[in-house]
Design a protein around this motif. Structure first.
Motif, short mmCIF file in Angstrom:
data_model
loop_
_atom_site.label_atom_id
_atom_site.label_comp_id
_atom_site.label_asym_id
_atom_site.label_seq_id
_atom_site.Cartn_x
_atom_site.Cartn_y
_atom_site.Cartn_z
N UNK B 56 13.75 10.49 -17.25
CA UNK B 56 13.58 11.37 -17.88
C UNK B 56 13.92 11.04 -19.43
N UNK B 89 17.70 7.14 -13.97
CA UNK B 89 18.14 7.48 -15.31
C UNK B 89 18.37 5.72 -15.93
N UNK B 90 18.48 4.86 -15.51
CA UNK B 90 19.05 3.75 -15.90
C UNK B 90 17.91 2.73 -15.68
N UNK B 92 18.31 3.93 -19.86
CA UNK B 92 17.92 5.31 -20.56
C UNK B 92 16.88 5.23 -21.48
#
Lengths: 245, 172
Positions: B56, B89-90, B92
């Protein structure tokens, strides 16, 4: 350990959801258009964080829970949010001060969580930290602008401090699940106090001393405000169970 | 990580998926494809299943669900029966991952592209406004109207020379 991790994740989720819901009450009512957009942008960031935490908690629980069931179908006593974030918006100054106290705390907490051994919590914190940095900058500039502004704005900030300071003690009181997760709130308290003192000095606002501190939110014991928020937030799913857009 | 590197050593089948992805655009900034944005991490083909791994942009970005759906649709339209989009997510995402071509497209579209992250992401109060170039007349005489703009990824600026207000894709 898993129970503590679930409870801690829910605490983070509930806190960001409730503050998001509170801030969103400003939508269409902000003092000027740009600041209306700013506070609702912050709401959206917090809602995104809440979703990440709820999704993670649901996966950990692995009992059919979803991010929606955790947000919409838990009762007041199950919510573990900080008392600070459920407090009423009051005027713009009070909303700003609540945001500043929280964002300053959240920034320090996320800096610590970035290093946490739980990889998903660390990933969510790392993802959110840049947004939180914007929130801290925006809210602290407003605290200074209002505190060191006119007599009217200064007095309103004094009132806001009076309303909110008593809920700041809880930020640093470790619940069982925080201790189990190895969260070090003592070091956060020290830095938070230094940062807040510096901003208050610049804002010509006094740092309160020896105030009785309210706590309980982390354990599910809330002020009367939370019931009203949940009534509104959960209305649709309570009235029309399973309703979808 | 950049997209050029990711393309190296991928099989022909995966290449095909990458080229399909190059047609999927961001619903909020429709000049940018998901590859321009730098949000596609990986493409995997396991048997008949295609998995696209994305990250994201902003935590609360409401476009992400739609982007995931558009990726599934675009790949399915080309005959792939099972398409899965996974969000990680990672590490980021940062605006540094937007490609140079993407930055140029943003500018042409009237949105000032992000300055390099390291210059500006800090919590200093009342810091001097970062120098953001007006996408309309190229002047650097601009000022910030609001840190928060029409979407989570933008701030609002105005040019002091041509007077036009414009969005700035803020550093992240």
């Amino acid at each position: 350990m898993t129970n503590s991790l679930i409870n801690y994740t829910l605490h983070l989720a509930d806190t960001t959801l409730i503050l998001s819901q509170r801030n969103s009450e400003w939508c269409g009512h902000g003092p000027i258009l740009e600041q209306d957009i700013a506070i609702t942008n912050i709401s959206l960031d917090l809602l995104g964080q809440a979703r990440n935490f709820y999704q993670y908690a649901a996966a950990l629980k692995n009992d059919g829970s979803t991010e929606d069931s955790l947000a919409y179908l838990r009762t007041e006593r199950e919510f573990k949010n900080l008392l600070l974030v459920e407090q009423q918006n009051g005027d713009w100054g009070q909303t700003i001060l609540r945001q500043y106290f929280f964002s300053q705390y959240q920034l320090l907490l996320f800096q610590q969580l970035q290093q946490h051994s739980d990889e998903q919590l660390a990933a969510i914190a790392t993802k959110a930290i840049k947004e939180t940095t914007y929130h801290v900058r925006w809210s602290s500039e407003w605290v200074i602008r209002l505190g060191d502004g006119t007599d009217e704005s200064h007095n309103r900030m004094l009132h806001a401090i009076d309303e909110l300071w008593r809920y700041c003690g809880e930020l640093f009181e470790a619940a069982d699940y925080e201790t189990a997760m190895g969260i070090d709130l003592t070091s956060i308290k020290q830095t938070w106090t230094e940062k807040v003192t510096a901003v208050f000095d610049e804002a010509k606002l006094p740092v309160p001393q020896n105030v009785f501190m309210q706590s309980g939110g982390k354990k599910g014991v809330h002020t009367e405000q939370l019931g009203y928020i949940l009534t509104e937030l959960q209305y649709l799913q309570r009235t029309y169970p399973g309703a979808k857009w | 990580m950049n997209n050029e590197q990711l393309h190296i050593d991928t099989s022909a089948a995966e290449q095909k998926i990458w080229s399909i992805l190059s047609t999927v655009v961001d619903p909020e900034v429709p000049v940018l494809t998901v590859l321009d944005l730098g949000i596609v991490r990986e493409v995997q083909i396991n048997g008949g299943e295609v998995e696209v791994i994305i990250t994201p942009t902003y935590t609360g970005c409401p476009a992400m669900d739609m982007i995931a759906m558009n990726i599934r649709l675009a790949v399915a339209e080309q005959g792939y029966k099972t398409v899965k989009v996974t969000s990680v997510l990672s590490p980021a995402w940062t605006t540094d991952w937007i490609t140079e071509a993407g930055k140029e497209k943003l500018k042409q579209y009237g949105i000032a592209p992000p300055n390099p992250k390291q210059q500006v992401c800090n919590d200093k109060l009342f810091a001097a406004n970062e120098a953001v170039q007006c996408p309309h007349c190229n002047s650097h005489h601009t000022h910030r109207i609001s840190e928060f703009g029409s979407t989570a990824c933008k701030a609002l600026y105005q040019c002091d020379d041509c007077k036009e207000p414009f969005d700035y894709f803020k550093c992240h």
